[in-house]
Design an enzyme around this catalytic site. Structure first.
Site, PDB file in Angstrom:
ATOM      1  N   CYS A   1     -33.127  -2.961  -1.987  1.00 41.05           N
ATOM      2  CA  CYS A   1     -33.635  -3.724  -3.144  1.00 41.05           C
ATOM      3  C   CYS A   1     -32.519  -4.106  -4.120  1.00 41.05           C
ATOM      4  O   CYS A   1     -32.149  -5.275  -4.215  1.00 41.05           O
ATOM      5  CB  CYS A   1     -34.710  -2.931  -3.892  1.00 41.05           C
ATOM      6  SG  CYS A   1     -36.167  -2.558  -2.903  1.00 41.05           S
TER       7      CYS A   1
ATOM      8  N   SER B   1     -29.067  -2.930  -4.635  1.00 40.69           N
ATOM      9  CA  SER B   1     -27.647  -3.155  -4.324  1.00 40.69           C
ATOM     10  C   SER B   1     -27.378  -4.411  -3.488  1.00 40.69           C
ATOM     11  O   SER B   1     -26.363  -5.082  -3.731  1.00 40.69           O
ATOM     12  CB  SER B   1     -26.991  -1.903  -3.711  1.00 40.69           C
ATOM     13  OG  SER B   1     -27.605  -1.511  -2.519  1.00 40.69           O
TER      14      SER B   1
END
Ligand code: 4NP
Length: 166
Positions: free
Chosen positions: A17, A19
């Site tokens: 999600c 990074s």
């Protein structure tokens, strides 16, 4: 003479999600400024439960809506990352603690290891230290995380490349 490359690793928990979004936004901003050749950019997760998966479809969607293309597959951060990267960017305090433990265990007696920094230290509007984890929420959470990461990545790029070169 070409400038040396700075290597930057964005790290969250699952690497699906936050990074990958940070990585994609940073690369897009560097490209906009003609600085993409100055950076090697990657992302990883402190946990391995999503290893091998592409970015979460909600991250891919919010990125695409803003003209940013996400690439890569999730992987877990490794001890070697501590010497392969110049800067490791933690999305929240829990990620930061995990990274500091890894760095300490691996780095005993070694120099030249990555600097571990917090993503929101570069957000001029930060009201919290953490980039919130959007995984269990809805689309709104991903929109909010996108805005946070966009501001933070601008700040980080200014810090690493110097402001006002765009
Ligand atoms: P990320 O989000 O750390 O931003 O990639 C999460 C992804 C997966 C999980 C938690 C957070 N999970 O619990 O599986």
């Amino acid at each position: 003479m070409s400038r040396p490359t700075t290597s930057v690793l964005f790290v969250c928990l699952g690497n699906i999600c936050r990074s990958p979004l940070g990585e994609g936004i940073f690369v897009a901003l560097a490209e906009e400024r003609g600085l993409d050749g100055d950076f090697h950019v990657d992302s990883a997760g402190t946990a391995g439960y999503h290893s091998g998966e592409p970015p979460d479809s909600r991250s891919t969607a919010v990125a695409a809506a803003n003209g940013v293309h996400l690439t890569g597959y999730a992987r877990q951060v490794t001890p070697r990352d501590m010497e392969r990267f110049d800067v490791i960017v933690a999305m929240d305090r829990s990620n930061q603690r995990s990274l500091q433990r890894l760095r300490q265990r691996y780095g005993r007696g070694r120099g030249g290891l990555a600097d571990i920094v917090m993503m929101r230290d570069y957000d001029p509007d930060a009201r919290d230290a953490d980039v919130p984890d959007p995984y269990y929420g809805g689309h709104d959470g991903f929109e909010r995380v996108y805005r946070i990461l966009e501001r933070s990545c601008r700040g980080l790029l200014d810090e690493l490349a110097g402001p006002g070169r765009d």
